[in-house]
Write an enzyme that holds these catalytic residues in place. Structure first.
Site, PDB file in Angstrom:
ATOM      1  N   ASP A  34       5.725   6.865   0.579  1.00 39.79           N
ATOM      2  CA  ASP A  34       6.582   5.898  -0.130  1.00 39.79           C
ATOM      3  C   ASP A  34       5.913   5.402  -1.406  1.00 39.79           C
ATOM      4  O   ASP A  34       5.934   4.216  -1.712  1.00 39.79           O
ATOM      5  CB  ASP A  34       6.923   4.723   0.793  1.00 39.79           C
ATOM      6  CG  ASP A  34       8.080   3.870   0.238  1.00 39.79           C
ATOM      7  OD1 ASP A  34       8.917   4.426  -0.501  1.00 39.79           O
ATOM      8  OD2 ASP A  34       8.138   2.669   0.560  1.00 39.79           O
ATOM      9  N   LYS A  36       5.611   4.472  -5.099  1.00 39.32           N
ATOM     10  CA  LYS A  36       6.540   4.000  -6.127  1.00 39.32           C
ATOM     11  C   LYS A  36       5.852   2.861  -6.872  1.00 39.32           C
ATOM     12  O   LYS A  36       4.825   2.336  -6.393  1.00 39.32           O
ATOM     13  CB  LYS A  36       7.848   3.515  -5.487  1.00 39.32           C
ATOM     14  CG  LYS A  36       7.650   2.437  -4.420  1.00 39.32           C
ATOM     15  CD  LYS A  36       8.966   2.110  -3.717  1.00 39.32           C
ATOM     16  CE  LYS A  36       8.734   1.095  -2.597  1.00 39.32           C
ATOM     17  NZ  LYS A  36       9.995   0.801  -1.870  1.00 39.32           N
ATOM     18  N   PRO A  37       6.355   2.462  -8.036  1.00 43.36           N
ATOM     19  CA  PRO A  37       5.699   1.403  -8.805  1.00 43.36           C
ATOM     20  C   PRO A  37       5.467   0.123  -8.006  1.00 43.36           C
ATOM     21  O   PRO A  37       4.439  -0.535  -8.166  1.00 43.36           O
ATOM     22  CB  PRO A  37       6.676   1.171  -9.971  1.00 43.36           C
ATOM     23  CG  PRO A  37       7.358   2.486 -10.131  1.00 43.36           C
ATOM     24  CD  PRO A  37       7.509   3.044  -8.751  1.00 43.36           C
ATOM     25  N   ASN A  39       4.639  -0.218  -5.081  1.00 41.37           N
ATOM     26  CA  ASN A  39       3.521  -0.079  -4.154  1.00 41.37           C
ATOM     27  C   ASN A  39       2.213   0.239  -4.875  1.00 41.37           C
ATOM     28  O   ASN A  39       1.264   0.736  -4.279  1.00 41.37           O
ATOM     29  CB  ASN A  39       3.815   1.011  -3.117  1.00 41.37           C
ATOM     30  CG  ASN A  39       4.831   0.551  -2.087  1.00 41.37           C
ATOM     31  OD1 ASN A  39       5.027  -0.641  -1.888  1.00 41.37           O
ATOM     32  ND2 ASN A  39       5.500   1.492  -1.455  1.00 41.37           N
ATOM     33  N   ASP A  52       0.877  -0.727   0.776  1.00 43.54           N
ATOM     34  CA  ASP A  52       1.953  -0.449   1.747  1.00 43.54           C
ATOM     35  C   ASP A  52       1.962   0.978   2.289  1.00 43.54           C
ATOM     36  O   ASP A  52       2.772   1.819   1.893  1.00 43.54           O
ATOM     37  CB  ASP A  52       3.315  -0.771   1.131  1.00 43.54           C
ATOM     38  CG  ASP A  52       4.415  -0.826   2.201  1.00 43.54           C
ATOM     39  OD1 ASP A  52       4.084  -0.667   3.395  1.00 43.54           O
ATOM     40  OD2 ASP A  52       5.579  -1.026   1.833  1.00 43.54           O
TER      41      ASP A  52
END
Length: 199
Positions: A34, A36-37, A39, A52
């Site tokens: 997962d 993504k920006p 995280n 995360d």
């Protein structure tokens, strides 16, 4: 990390380098799934921190953690996360890194038939296009094998970029020196003409 439009190449490469470093360590035991920006955090020392791992998948094949569920965030989710979640491995995170790299340098997501980065910014090398393209190959087997392989290609771009900046700075300094010299001789010539009347 909030992406506010395009990020300079040097900063994008720095962020990706540290993401690859962190993931190379994490992939010994876990696949993030997962990235993504939201995280990604830049701490007070300007270092990149991956957050995360809640959707992470253990690398251990005997793990009881479910791996047949479609998990992740749509725009950063690899094809296998939707169609073959049981095949998810480190190359799944490499897909997400490709999306993040594209977003950093373009301010947009590589959705559908996306434009090459070098066509959006002529200052970017076509090598960047090849790196993004390899990260975003639909088939796992066609992507980078490991994040370390991706990191090595990114470092080549980084060294190339630093070399261009040094050459540009050197060129500016040389032109400045030439102009200074020409100006000096021009002044001297004017002074000499004033001191000696024409014949």
């Amino acid at each position: 990390y909030e992406f506010g439009g395009r990020v300079p190449l040097a900063e994008a490469l720095r962020i990706l380098d540290q993401l690859c470093e962190g993931l190379a360590y994490a992939h010994q035991t876990t696949i993030h799934r997962d990235l993504k920006p939201q995280n990604i955090m830049i701490d007070s020392n300007n270092d990149v921190v991956i957050l995360d791992f809640g959707l992470g998948k253990l690398v251990d094949p005997e793990s009881t953690m479910p791996s047949t569920l479609s998990l992740g965030t749509v725009h950063y989710q690899s094809p296998e996360q939707n169609c073959e979640p049981e095949r998810v491995d480190g190359r799944t995170d490499i897909w997400s890194l490709g999306v993040i790299l594209y977003e950093l340098l373009s301010g947009a997501l590589p959705v559908g038939s996306y434009d090459a980065l070098s066509s959006l910014d002529p200052g970017l090398s076509k090598r960047i296009d090849k790196i993004v393209s390899k990260c975003l190959r639909p088939r796992l087997e066609d992507r980078y094998r490991t994040v370390e392989d991706l990191r090595q290609d990114l470092r080549l771009i980084r060294r190339e970029s630093k070399g261009l900046r040094r050459n540009k700075a050197l060129g500016t300094a040389v032109v400045g020196a030439i102009l200074t010299t020409v100006t000096w001789f021009g002044i001297q010539g004017t002074a000499m003409r004033r001191n000696y009347p024409p014949v």
